[in-house]
Design an enzyme around this catalytic site. Sequence first.
Site, PDB file in Angstrom:
ATOM      1  N   ASN A  11       0.870  -1.177   0.000  1.00 42.89           N
ATOM      2  CA  ASN A  11       0.000   0.000   0.000  1.00 42.89           C
ATOM      3  C   ASN A  11       0.908   1.230   0.000  1.00 42.89           C
ATOM      4  OD1 ASN A  11      -1.775   2.064   0.529  1.00 42.89           O
ATOM      5  ND2 ASN A  11      -2.401   1.330   2.555  1.00 42.89           N
ATOM      6  N   TRP A  12       0.999   1.864  -1.150  1.00 41.39           N
ATOM      7  CA  TRP A  12       1.891   3.031  -1.257  1.00 41.39           C
ATOM      8  C   TRP A  12       1.312   4.269  -0.586  1.00 41.39           C
ATOM      9  CZ3 TRP A  12       4.771   3.477  -6.651  1.00 41.39           C
ATOM     10  CH2 TRP A  12       5.644   2.382  -6.782  1.00 41.39           C
ATOM     11  N   LYS A  13       0.040   4.217  -0.180  1.00 43.52           N
ATOM     12  CA  LYS A  13      -0.621   5.388   0.424  1.00 43.52           C
ATOM     13  C   LYS A  13      -0.420   6.604  -0.496  1.00 43.52           C
ATOM     14  CE  LYS A  13      -0.177   3.126   4.842  1.00 43.52           C
ATOM     15  NZ  LYS A  13      -0.058   3.215   6.303  1.00 43.52           N
ATOM     16  N   HIS A  95      -9.470   0.982   5.217  1.00 46.49           N
ATOM     17  CA  HIS A  95      -8.189   1.196   5.902  1.00 46.49           C
ATOM     18  C   HIS A  95      -8.414   2.120   7.099  1.00 46.49           C
ATOM     19  CE1 HIS A  95      -4.086   2.402   6.707  1.00 46.49           C
ATOM     20  NE2 HIS A  95      -3.694   1.357   6.001  1.00 46.49           N
ATOM     21  N   GLU A  97      -6.779   4.517   8.163  1.00 46.51           N
ATOM     22  CA  GLU A  97      -6.571   5.935   7.865  1.00 46.51           C
ATOM     23  C   GLU A  97      -7.832   6.547   7.252  1.00 46.51           C
ATOM     24  OE1 GLU A  97      -2.907   5.489   5.696  1.00 46.51           O
ATOM     25  OE2 GLU A  97      -1.948   4.861   7.556  1.00 46.51           O
ATOM     26  N   GLU A 165      -4.999  -4.980  10.671  1.00 46.80           N
ATOM     27  CA  GLU A 165      -3.990  -3.948  10.858  1.00 46.80           C
ATOM     28  C   GLU A 165      -4.266  -3.205  12.166  1.00 46.80           C
ATOM     29  OE1 GLU A 165      -2.134  -2.722   6.817  1.00 46.80           O
ATOM     30  OE2 GLU A 165      -3.867  -1.465   7.169  1.00 46.80           O
ATOM     31  N   GLY A 171       2.893   2.205  10.840  1.00 45.30           N
ATOM     32  CA  GLY A 171       3.881   3.276  10.714  1.00 45.30           C
ATOM     33  C   GLY A 171       4.611   3.614  12.002  1.00 45.30           C
ATOM     34  N   SER A 210       3.783  -2.186  10.266  1.00 49.52           N
ATOM     35  CA  SER A 210       5.227  -2.272  10.516  1.00 49.52           C
ATOM     36  C   SER A 210       5.845  -3.602  10.090  1.00 49.52           C
ATOM     37  CB  SER A 210       5.525  -1.968  11.988  1.00 49.52           C
ATOM     38  OG  SER A 210       5.130  -0.633  12.303  1.00 49.52           O
ATOM     39  N   GLY A 231       2.950  -1.174   4.210  1.00 49.63           N
ATOM     40  CA  GLY A 231       2.958   0.250   3.885  1.00 49.63           C
ATOM     41  C   GLY A 231       4.355   0.713   3.515  1.00 49.63           C
ATOM     42  N   GLY A 232       5.034   1.362   4.452  1.00 45.53           N
ATOM     43  CA  GLY A 232       6.320   1.989   4.187  1.00 45.53           C
ATOM     44  C   GLY A 232       7.323   1.097   3.470  1.00 45.53           C
TER      45      GLY A 232
HETATM   46  P1  13P Z   1       3.242   0.353   7.600  1.00 43.68           P
HETATM   47  O1  13P Z   1       3.725  -0.939   6.968  1.00 43.68           O
HETATM   48  O2  13P Z   1       3.960   1.557   7.072  1.00 43.68           O
HETATM   49  O3  13P Z   1       3.198   0.251   9.081  1.00 43.68           O
HETATM   50  O4  13P Z   1       1.720   0.550   7.114  1.00 43.68           O
HETATM   51  C1  13P Z   1       0.835  -0.503   7.208  1.00 43.68           C
HETATM   52  C2  13P Z   1      -0.399  -0.162   6.469  1.00 43.68           C
HETATM   53  O5  13P Z   1      -1.151   0.713   6.868  1.00 43.68           O
HETATM   54  C3  13P Z   1      -0.667  -0.881   5.219  1.00 43.68           C
HETATM   55  O6  13P Z   1      -1.956  -0.654   4.765  1.00 43.68           O
END
Ligand code: 13P
Length: 247
Positions: A11-13, A95, A97, A165, A171, A210, A231-232
């Site tokens: 997920n590149w957000k 998600h 977020e 999640e 993050g 993470s 994510g990251g």
């Molecule tokens: P991180 O891997 O950056 O913690 O993010 C997880 C995430 O929200 C994937 O959708």
Amino acid sequence: MTAPTPLIAGNWKMNGGSASLSEAKAVAAGAGKGAARVALCPPATLIAQMAWALRDSSVLVGGQDCRAEASGAFTGDVAAEMLADAGAKLVILGHSERRAGYGESDALVAAKVEAALRARLEPIVCVGETLEQRKAGDALSVVTGQVRGSLPAALAGKPFAVAYEPVWAIGTGLTPTTAEIEETHRAIRATLAEMFGEAGRVVPILYGGSVKPSNAAEILHAAEVGGALVGGASLKAEDFLGIVDAL
Ligand code: 13P
């Protein structure tokens, strides 16, 4: 019933422009040899370009959200049909977020899932508790409640995934213990089996929060973990492939 086919999705957000397509191509060059299905979910602006760049690879492209309606006066929003038209095969929905930042309820997430199904997209439906909810001992009831409320009956017989999640692990570099992940994934599995019968046993339950190359093997081999939502660490091909290879 056979075990779920694992899915590792990035997920590149809200990160990445056309220069980042080189990372996607590097993922495509290095993935596809293992047991997992691999997907990248870039910002909506990059979906068409990425789908074209990866057209000869096994790496799937997905969206990060969609509107429940198919069209209309919804400035700035993207319909599931539009994601599919751009080349997406999957879509992340619910998600944290979006739940936290845009007040998305379980009912709205369920309506978006129905929209995704109409567009023949495979939904990845996210659930997860806050730190306060975990500390209060409510993690399992919160997560299973989100599963019940966010997954419409229309999913029966359709391909989809659930991503667990924990909000506090996204993050932050923090992760639950393996025992906590297994306990939560077992509770999600039991709920899926109640809702969808035997078909609920082959839905991949991804872990997200993470995940990085150094902890991926332990997480991915935990009971009832059917992949990861990253994510990251999905922004750099080397890190993402390190996670794909850990399976
Ligand atoms: P991180 O891997 O950056 O913690 O993010 C997880 C995430 O929200 C994937 O959708």
